[in-house]
Design a protein around this motif. Structure first.
Motif, PDB file in Angstrom:
ATOM      1  N   MET A 243      14.651  65.575  57.371  1.00  0.00           N
ATOM      2  CA  MET A 243      13.736  65.533  58.518  1.00  0.00           C
ATOM      3  C   MET A 243      13.661  66.914  59.182  1.00  0.00           C
ATOM      4  SD  MET A 243      11.591  63.835  60.245  1.00  0.00           S
ATOM      5  CE  MET A 243      11.813  62.108  60.015  1.00  0.00           C
ATOM      6  N   ALA A 244      14.801  67.587  59.322  1.00  0.00           N
ATOM      7  CA  ALA A 244      14.814  68.928  59.920  1.00  0.00           C
ATOM      8  C   ALA A 244      14.067  69.927  59.037  1.00  0.00           C
ATOM      9  CB  ALA A 244      16.249  69.386  60.144  1.00  0.00           C
ATOM     10  N   ASN A 245      14.267  69.865  57.725  1.00  0.00           N
ATOM     11  CA  ASN A 245      13.545  70.770  56.821  1.00  0.00           C
ATOM     12  C   ASN A 245      12.053  70.482  56.824  1.00  0.00           C
ATOM     13  OD1 ASN A 245      15.473  72.595  55.738  1.00  0.00           O
ATOM     14  ND2 ASN A 245      16.363  70.904  54.579  1.00  0.00           N
ATOM     15  N   TRP A 246      11.664  69.211  56.932  1.00  0.00           N
ATOM     16  CA  TRP A 246      10.249  68.878  57.028  1.00  0.00           C
ATOM     17  C   TRP A 246       9.643  69.443  58.312  1.00  0.00           C
ATOM     18  CZ3 TRP A 246       7.677  65.947  60.695  1.00  0.00           C
ATOM     19  CH2 TRP A 246       6.325  65.725  60.435  1.00  0.00           C
ATOM     20  N   ALA A 247      10.368  69.271  59.439  1.00  0.00           N
ATOM     21  CA  ALA A 247       9.867  69.786  60.722  1.00  0.00           C
ATOM     22  C   ALA A 247       9.744  71.306  60.686  1.00  0.00           C
ATOM     23  CB  ALA A 247      10.788  69.347  61.858  1.00  0.00           C
ATOM     24  N   LEU A 248      10.715  71.983  60.080  1.00  0.00           N
ATOM     25  CA  LEU A 248      10.629  73.442  59.975  1.00  0.00           C
ATOM     26  C   LEU A 248       9.473  73.866  59.073  1.00  0.00           C
ATOM     27  CD1 LEU A 248      14.373  74.502  59.739  1.00  0.00           C
ATOM     28  CD2 LEU A 248      12.766  75.044  61.571  1.00  0.00           C
ATOM     29  N   SER A 249       9.202  73.104  58.020  1.00  0.00           N
ATOM     30  CA  SER A 249       8.078  73.458  57.144  1.00  0.00           C
ATOM     31  C   SER A 249       6.740  73.256  57.852  1.00  0.00           C
ATOM     32  CB  SER A 249       8.122  72.649  55.851  1.00  0.00           C
ATOM     33  OG  SER A 249       7.782  71.296  56.094  1.00  0.00           O
ATOM     34  N   GLN A 250       6.685  72.304  58.789  1.00  0.00           N
ATOM     35  CA  GLN A 250       5.448  72.041  59.515  1.00  0.00           C
ATOM     36  C   GLN A 250       5.222  73.015  60.666  1.00  0.00           C
ATOM     37  OE1 GLN A 250       3.105  69.691  58.592  1.00  0.00           O
ATOM     38  NE2 GLN A 250       4.457  69.598  56.809  1.00  0.00           N
ATOM     39  N   TRP A 251       6.276  73.286  61.452  1.00  0.00           N
ATOM     40  CA  TRP A 251       6.113  74.046  62.690  1.00  0.00           C
ATOM     41  C   TRP A 251       6.869  75.364  62.719  1.00  0.00           C
ATOM     42  CZ3 TRP A 251       7.169  68.606  63.357  1.00  0.00           C
ATOM     43  CH2 TRP A 251       6.013  67.873  63.578  1.00  0.00           C
ATOM     44  N   GLY A 252       7.684  75.645  61.735  1.00  0.00           N
ATOM     45  CA  GLY A 252       8.449  76.891  61.703  1.00  0.00           C
ATOM     46  C   GLY A 252       7.771  77.932  60.844  1.00  0.00           C
ATOM     47  N   PRO A 253       8.332  79.137  60.828  1.00  0.00           N
ATOM     48  CA  PRO A 253       7.794  80.182  59.947  1.00  0.00           C
ATOM     49  C   PRO A 253       7.942  79.785  58.472  1.00  0.00           C
ATOM     50  CG  PRO A 253       9.345  81.094  61.532  1.00  0.00           C
ATOM     51  CD  PRO A 253       9.428  79.613  61.650  1.00  0.00           C
ATOM     52  N   GLU A 254       7.110  80.345  57.628  1.00  0.00           N
ATOM     53  CA  GLU A 254       7.152  80.025  56.206  1.00  0.00           C
ATOM     54  C   GLU A 254       8.507  80.412  55.612  1.00  0.00           C
ATOM     55  OE1 GLU A 254       4.787  81.259  52.168  1.00  0.00           O
ATOM     56  OE2 GLU A 254       3.739  81.346  54.087  1.00  0.00           O
ATOM     57  N   GLY A 255       9.085  79.524  54.831  1.00  0.00           N
ATOM     58  CA  GLY A 255      10.381  79.774  54.203  1.00  0.00           C
ATOM     59  C   GLY A 255      11.574  79.349  55.043  1.00  0.00           C
ATOM     60  N   SER A 256      11.341  78.719  56.183  1.00  0.00           N
ATOM     61  CA  SER A 256      12.437  78.274  57.056  1.00  0.00           C
ATOM     62  C   SER A 256      13.182  77.116  56.413  1.00  0.00           C
ATOM     63  CB  SER A 256      11.894  77.824  58.409  1.00  0.00           C
ATOM     64  OG  SER A 256      11.256  78.883  59.055  1.00  0.00           O
ATOM     65  N   SER A 257      14.497  77.082  56.642  1.00  0.00           N
ATOM     66  CA  SER A 257      15.285  75.987  56.069  1.00  0.00           C
ATOM     67  C   SER A 257      16.573  75.799  56.863  1.00  0.00           C
ATOM     68  CB  SER A 257      15.623  76.280  54.608  1.00  0.00           C
ATOM     69  OG  SER A 257      16.510  77.383  54.530  1.00  0.00           O
ATOM     70  N   VAL A 258      17.192  74.667  56.614  1.00  0.00           N
ATOM     71  CA  VAL A 258      18.483  74.338  57.212  1.00  0.00           C
ATOM     72  C   VAL A 258      19.333  73.717  56.110  1.00  0.00           C
ATOM     73  CG1 VAL A 258      17.709  72.087  58.060  1.00  0.00           C
ATOM     74  CG2 VAL A 258      19.609  73.192  59.157  1.00  0.00           C
ATOM     75  N   GLY A 259      20.611  74.093  56.054  1.00  0.00           N
ATOM     76  CA  GLY A 259      21.497  73.555  55.028  1.00  0.00           C
ATOM     77  C   GLY A 259      21.868  72.116  55.287  1.00  0.00           C
ATOM     78  N   GLN A 260      22.201  71.816  56.529  1.00  0.00           N
ATOM     79  CA  GLN A 260      22.575  70.456  56.919  1.00  0.00           C
ATOM     80  C   GLN A 260      22.258  70.293  58.395  1.00  0.00           C
ATOM     81  OE1 GLN A 260      26.474  69.206  55.671  1.00  0.00           O
ATOM     82  NE2 GLN A 260      26.673  67.803  57.372  1.00  0.00           N
ATOM     83  N   ALA A 261      21.729  69.127  58.780  1.00  0.00           N
ATOM     84  CA  ALA A 261      21.388  68.866  60.180  1.00  0.00           C
ATOM     85  C   ALA A 261      21.499  67.382  60.475  1.00  0.00           C
ATOM     86  CB  ALA A 261      19.973  69.347  60.485  1.00  0.00           C
ATOM     87  N   HIS A 262      21.895  67.080  61.702  1.00  0.00           N
ATOM     88  CA  HIS A 262      21.944  65.692  62.172  1.00  0.00           C
ATOM     89  C   HIS A 262      22.110  65.706  63.682  1.00  0.00           C
ATOM     90  CE1 HIS A 262      26.362  65.726  62.872  1.00  0.00           C
ATOM     91  NE2 HIS A 262      26.353  66.551  61.850  1.00  0.00           N
ATOM     92  N   THR A 263      21.888  64.558  64.292  1.00  0.00           N
ATOM     93  CA  THR A 263      22.144  64.434  65.721  1.00  0.00           C
ATOM     94  C   THR A 263      23.564  63.927  65.911  1.00  0.00           C
ATOM     95  OG1 THR A 263      21.225  62.207  65.765  1.00  0.00           O
ATOM     96  CG2 THR A 263      19.733  64.009  66.336  1.00  0.00           C
ATOM     97  N   LYS A 264      24.099  64.175  67.085  1.00  0.00           N
ATOM     98  CA  LYS A 264      25.473  63.793  67.390  1.00  0.00           C
ATOM     99  C   LYS A 264      25.475  62.386  67.987  1.00  0.00           C
ATOM    100  CE  LYS A 264      29.361  66.023  69.672  1.00  0.00           C
ATOM    101  NZ  LYS A 264      29.722  67.172  70.502  1.00  0.00           N
ATOM    102  N   PHE A 265      26.424  61.567  67.579  1.00  0.00           N
ATOM    103  CA  PHE A 265      26.526  60.215  68.126  1.00  0.00           C
ATOM    104  C   PHE A 265      27.663  60.184  69.126  1.00  0.00           C
ATOM    105  CE2 PHE A 265      27.884  55.804  68.212  1.00  0.00           C
ATOM    106  CZ  PHE A 265      26.673  55.169  68.393  1.00  0.00           C
ATOM    107  N   PRO A 266      27.535  59.622  70.290  1.00  0.00           N
ATOM    108  CA  PRO A 266      26.429  58.874  70.859  1.00  0.00           C
ATOM    109  C   PRO A 266      25.423  59.743  71.612  1.00  0.00           C
ATOM    110  CG  PRO A 266      28.311  58.642  72.307  1.00  0.00           C
ATOM    111  CD  PRO A 266      28.739  59.520  71.142  1.00  0.00           C
TER     112      PRO A 266
END
Length: 141
Positions: free
Chosen positions: A26-49
């Protein structure tokens, strides 16, 4: 019934985002849509709770930002005037670049004041700040 179903779907989505296997794509998709070209993230998640806190590793926005670890507490009311989008930003091991060249002068033209309106508090460790002068010939580290 429809409202209850939408609430259940929203809760399930928020819970799924706490897992890296759902959060990273989801983070890589969001970066591909709204970030600069070639943007990426190795791992991402939200913190619980605290689901408004995003944790990411190996964040790369080519020629603008690269950090090994990032923790960001977002503000869901950031769209309102005088309220920032990010309450707290913590980053380590990387660099960030600010420039005023012809590529950045369009819709992405941001000054340091623009960023201070988006983020309330910043905590960095081992981050190199690169500021380029207006003609782009000299970089200050």
């Amino acid at each position: 019934m429809v409202i209850a179903a939408l609430l259940v779907i929203a809760v399930l989505f928020l819970l799924a985002m706490t897992q890296p296997r759902f959060g990273t794509p989801m983070a890589n998709w969001a970066l591909s849509q709204w970030g600069p070209e070639g943007s990426s993230v190795g791992q991402a998640h939200t913190k619980f709770p605290a689901i408004t806190t995003v944790i990411a590793d190996e964040v790369s926005l080519p020629d603008r930002l690269q950090v090994a670890e990032l923790e960001m507490r977002t503000n869901p009311l950031g769209f309102l005037p005088f309220i920032s989008w990010v309450s707290r930003l913590k980053a380590s091991d990387g660099y960030v670049r600010f420039a005023n060249d012809s590529e950045d002068s369009g819709k992405d033209d941001k000054s340091l004041n623009d960023y201070s309106r988006i983020v309330d508090e910043i905590n960095v460790a081992d981050i190199e700040v690169r500021i380029e002068d207006t003609d782009g010939r000299r970089t200050i580290y």
